[in-house]
Every structure is written in structure tokens, then in C-alpha cells.
Motif scaffolding. Sequence first.
Motif, PDB file in Angstrom:
ATOM      1  N   LYS A   2      28.495  58.445  36.126  1.00 20.11           N
ATOM      2  CA  LYS A   2      29.453  57.385  35.847  1.00 20.11           C
ATOM      3  C   LYS A   2      30.617  57.524  36.808  1.00 20.11           C
ATOM      4  O   LYS A   2      31.193  58.584  36.956  1.00 20.11           O
ATOM      5  CB  LYS A   2      29.945  57.491  34.396  1.00 20.11           C
ATOM      6  N   ASN A   3      30.965  56.428  37.480  1.00 22.75           N
ATOM      7  CA  ASN A   3      31.973  56.501  38.525  1.00 22.75           C
ATOM      8  C   ASN A   3      33.378  56.477  37.950  1.00 22.75           C
ATOM      9  O   ASN A   3      33.684  55.757  37.019  1.00 22.75           O
ATOM     10  CB  ASN A   3      31.801  55.322  39.497  1.00 22.75           C
ATOM     11  N   LEU A   4      34.238  57.272  38.522  1.00 17.30           N
ATOM     12  CA  LEU A   4      35.659  57.266  38.186  1.00 17.30           C
ATOM     13  C   LEU A   4      36.458  57.095  39.468  1.00 17.30           C
ATOM     14  O   LEU A   4      36.199  57.756  40.462  1.00 17.30           O
ATOM     15  CB  LEU A   4      36.078  58.576  37.522  1.00 17.30           C
ATOM     16  N   GLY A 176      32.488  61.345  40.619  1.00 12.97           N
ATOM     17  CA  GLY A 176      32.479  60.887  39.244  1.00 12.97           C
ATOM     18  C   GLY A 176      31.941  61.916  38.275  1.00 12.97           C
ATOM     19  O   GLY A 176      31.569  63.027  38.652  1.00 12.97           O
TER      20      GLY A 176
END
Length: 507
Positions: A2-4, A176
Motif C-alpha cells: 500500500k503506497n504512502l 510504502g
Amino acid sequence: MKNLKNKFSLSVLSLILISFLSCSDKLDIKAGQVNTSDVDYSDTDQMIQPLIGAYNAFATRGWEEYLLMAVRGDDVNAGGDQVPLQDTDNYIYSPDNWMYNSLWNLHYADIVSVNNAASLIENYKELADPSDYDRADQYIAETKVLRAWLHFNLSRLWGSIFIINTAIPDNEIEAGVATKDEVMQYISDLMDEAMPYLPDMRPNERQDVPGGVTKYTALALKAMANQELKNYQGVADAAGAIIASGKFSLFPDFYEEFKKPGELSDENLLEMQYSDYNSGTGDTFYHLYAPFGPAKYTPARANAEGGWGFYEPSLKYIKFMLDRNETVRLETSVLFTNQGIAEIQSDPNYATLPSFISNTTRDGDVIEDNVRTLFSSGKHYLPSIQLTAGRNNYGAGKNNICIRYAEILLMYAEALTHGATGSAMTADQAVNAVRQRAGLLPISGVTTQDVLNEKFAELGLEWGIRYFDLIRLGDYNELSYDGRTFSADKAMLPYPQAQVDALPLEN
């Protein structure tokens, strides 16, 4: 993954300098600060110093961290006046809760410190004689085990987290967060990577770093990670290897396992070590146990201090133990006040209690009535008569056991009840080994529920084990008790708001 979006860099944590410690029979000599530019990496006699610093980082835990990990289980209630802890106990989560941000920051800071230690050891290895290569590889492997334990805690609390393998993790943050399953697989694989370089012995057999991690600590973490993955064959294989080694055994006295006689016992696979060096004055390296202790008590040894009353065994846990006719495990796990005893007896089914249930411990400390808790944790209690003369802090110098052989036996037994195979022993034998020490009769044909009950009795109040077992198995009804209502969406904590502000999620 999941990208942050990366607005905050943990690279500032790389500026945290590894504590430079002299070697001793403890891992906790008072820390100075090392200026890495002044280190002579050709002096391989000093290569152990960064490793000792890594152990220091591992053992330097904030008081709130343990409580936050454990308080949501049906074995523990929040006591005292800490509203953030009480809300969490009742599954009311606020991203602004200071404890969430503290645990997140402290764990990640220590991951970076441990990784920095590995980098310093690599620097020594580059200038070392080939005869020192194996030692360097062992030390680096030890840092991997410590790193894995810290990641394990973070992922059980938040699920998706950053995996950090370096001391300057900008790129890793940019990549991420990994899902919980990815983190647990990472831990399992990392332990496979570390094991060939680790000593094949119990932690208490080590002469270089007594109590340091070994091959079997890595196997234990591999089993724990695979349990979270519900890869029960992986659990049986890793836990079975520990059992089959024949190196570990249950400490004969359950009560003393959690006190000075049980420190560095044959049961302990991972243990935070603390000390006052058997001196009533001078340096100390302590964990703050006051949050676990009774807010008021009369010690057998004069001047010993009480606690804060933030951590209370639940009435549900106590009645569960009474229903099982538990003796030493109940006496060990719970400190009773007279008010607490009266509360138990207010239920007609428990009007008559065993004689060992008293507000005076077997070591003569009297647990007095107080406004904060009816009960306190006996597993985090050190009898005042075991304190070093001149030391008065609650629990002063008591070690903190992270992984016990009893947990390995019960993980192995549970894995077999889920269909895994293992030749180390049967599920019945593993459960009955634990029951025998507790003074209970053996059982046969154990089921998953039998093992969970045994875990509840044996491992209650320890590291949130009970809560995470119930979450893993989706047994949410057990967590709806004493007015609480639990639902699946409460399984993970929300990310701390300070981290969300720095690292906003992108859909």
C-alpha cells in the motif's frame, strides 16, 4: 504494498547513536554515546560493542508499550486514571492517543538503532581478519532477530507497516507499507536467513553475551510469525525443532519463573535483562514496572515502593482460573486486595475461595485496598524481599521475559489440532507438560479449544498473547465482556494521527 506519500523521513532516526557499552554479565551497562567517526574499525576486539548497543535498544522500552500491546485482551483491564489506556481497553480508539504514537516512534527508532548496529559490525568485518568473519556474521544475525521482534509487535498492532532493514530508510518508506501477511512472511524468511549464523544453544548457555539470542530464538519468532499467517505446518516445524532439540525445559517453579530465580532459566528463549549490579547505589538499568503494581501495599521489606495501578487482571480471567481449579498459576498471575476478594465472593458461585487467595503474597507483601484496581499483575511483581538492599523501586531490576518454552509447547500443540503434523511429541504430550507443572491432571484428545484454554491459563497477562490469539481465530465473542462490545473492525489500532499527517494514505 500500500503506497504512502513520503513527507516525513525516518532518516532522522539514523542520527540516534548506538549506546557504547562495556561487556559484562548483563547487557545493560550505563550507556554513553559513540561518535562513529572516532571508532577504530580495525580493532575487532570492540566489534561486540555495537551488538551490546542493539540489545540495549531492544530492552529500553517505554512503560506504555507493554500495556498498550496487552490491554485489549479479556485477561486484562486498564486501571488507574490513564484515559487513553482505558479507552483502548474498551475498543474506543483515537488516532491522537499519545500511547499509539509513542509505541510507533519508539519501536521504529529502535529498529533503526538495531540496523545501525548491524552497519557498524559490517564496518568491522571489512577490516577484520577472516578468522573474525563468523563472529561478525553471528552478531549481524542477532540484530536481525531483534529487528524481527520489533516488526512483529508493530504489525500485530497495526497490520500494514513499513519494513525497515537499513539505518537510513528513506527509500524503504517511499516504497510504502507492507501488508500484515507480507510482514509476517518477511519475519519468517529473515529468521531462515539468520539461523545458520546463530549459536546452537540456549540463550543462558552463551558465554559471550549471556542471555543473547540463539538459533532457537529465531525458530520461536518464525513459529510466531507463521502462526499469524495461519501456516500451521510452518508453526509445527519451527516449534517442533525447538522441542526436538531437547535443550529447553519448563522451570520447575511457575511462581519463581517470573522472579529473580527464573531469570535466564532453561525456559526462556528471549528475555530483556535489567540490573542494579547487586549494589544498593550507583548505576542501574531498569524497566519501569510501577504501572503494573498495586497503588498501595505494605511491603515485607521496609521502604519498598508500590506501583501506579494501571494494569489489572480481569474478573473474567480470575473466574476462569477458579473454574479450572488452578492454584499456582492463579496465585502467580494475580495479586488480590480484600476488596477484590469481596468482589469475587459477591457472586454466589464463588462465595467460598481457596485458602491461597489472600491479599498477602507468599513472600509477605500485603496488597492493600485502593481506588485504582481490585487486582494487580503477579507476573510483573517482584517480592520486596528479592529487591537489592537499598533499592526501592517497584520491581527494581526484574527481567522481562518475552518468549517462554511454555508458549512454544502450546503453539506446537495448537498447530497439530489445526491439522499440522509433527514428530517432536503429540499435542497431548505438549499440553500435558504445561499442565503437569501447574499441578493439573493430564487430558487426552486435545482440541483447539483445549489448547486455547491452556494458553489463557498459562500465558495470561503476557504481551497480549490472549488478545492476538482471539483475533487470529476470529473468536470475537470472548472480547465482548463486562459491558464491552467488540467487532472485527476493532482488531487493529488506527495509525497515529501524527504519522498520518506526515505520511498521508493515497487511495
